[in-house]
Scaffold this motif. Structure first.
Motif, PDB file in Angstrom:
ATOM      1  N   GLU A   1       1.212  -1.102  -0.286  1.00 55.10           N
ATOM      2  CA  GLU A   1      -0.036  -0.274  -0.130  1.00 55.10           C
ATOM      3  C   GLU A   1       0.552   1.140  -0.005  1.00 55.10           C
ATOM      4  N   SER A   2       1.657   1.601   0.304  1.00 58.12           N
ATOM      5  CA  SER A   2       2.447   2.636   0.669  1.00 58.12           C
ATOM      6  C   SER A   2       4.074   2.031  -0.030  1.00 58.12           C
ATOM      7  N   LYS A   3       4.833   3.669  -0.227  1.00 61.45           N
ATOM      8  CA  LYS A   3       5.723   3.393  -0.988  1.00 61.45           C
ATOM      9  C   LYS A   3       6.818   4.285   0.282  1.00 61.45           C
ATOM     10  N   THR A   4       7.998   4.044   0.358  1.00 59.44           N
ATOM     11  CA  THR A   4       8.795   5.086   1.488  1.00 59.44           C
ATOM     12  C   THR A   4       9.173   6.517   0.101  1.00 59.44           C
ATOM     13  N   PRO A   5       9.515   7.441   0.159  1.00 62.01           N
ATOM     14  CA  PRO A   5      10.011   8.913  -1.157  1.00 62.01           C
ATOM     15  C   PRO A   5      10.828   8.060  -2.020  1.00 62.01           C
ATOM     16  N   GLU A   6      11.713   7.412  -1.420  1.00 59.66           N
ATOM     17  CA  GLU A   6      12.914   6.917  -2.264  1.00 59.66           C
ATOM     18  C   GLU A   6      12.062   5.560  -3.340  1.00 59.66           C
ATOM     19  N   GLU A   7      11.233   5.032  -3.139  1.00 61.78           N
ATOM     20  CA  GLU A   7      10.490   3.952  -3.605  1.00 61.78           C
ATOM     21  C   GLU A   7      10.135   5.013  -4.967  1.00 61.78           C
TER      22      GLU A   7
END
Length: 71
Positions: A5-11
């Motif tokens: 559902e969520s990704k890190t800013p880098e991803e």
């Protein structure tokens, strides 16, 4: 396929970069995809017939309008 559902800013940044890069023809191998070989189904076969019929109707309206204007 990433279903998280969520990704890190880098991803997220890497995902956007990958989306902007055009697909390489050599690696995509469209000739191996069965849906690429399949002929289109549906009303696509009727499209030329519909265009011809509409063209005849428009031309006949224009011709009849010119003939009626002359009388």
């Amino acid at each position: 396929m990433d279903t998280r559902e969520s990704k890190t800013p880098e991803e997220e940044k890497q995902h956007m970069i990958n989306e902007r890069i055009p697909e390489d023809y050599e690696s995509s191998k469209p000739h191996l995809q069965p849906e690429a070989k399949k002929r289109p189904e549906g009303l696509y076969k009727l499209l030329p017939l519909v265009v011809i019929i509409l063209g005849v109707i428009v031309v006949s309206i224009v011709v009849l309008g010119i003939i009626n204007r002359g009388n």
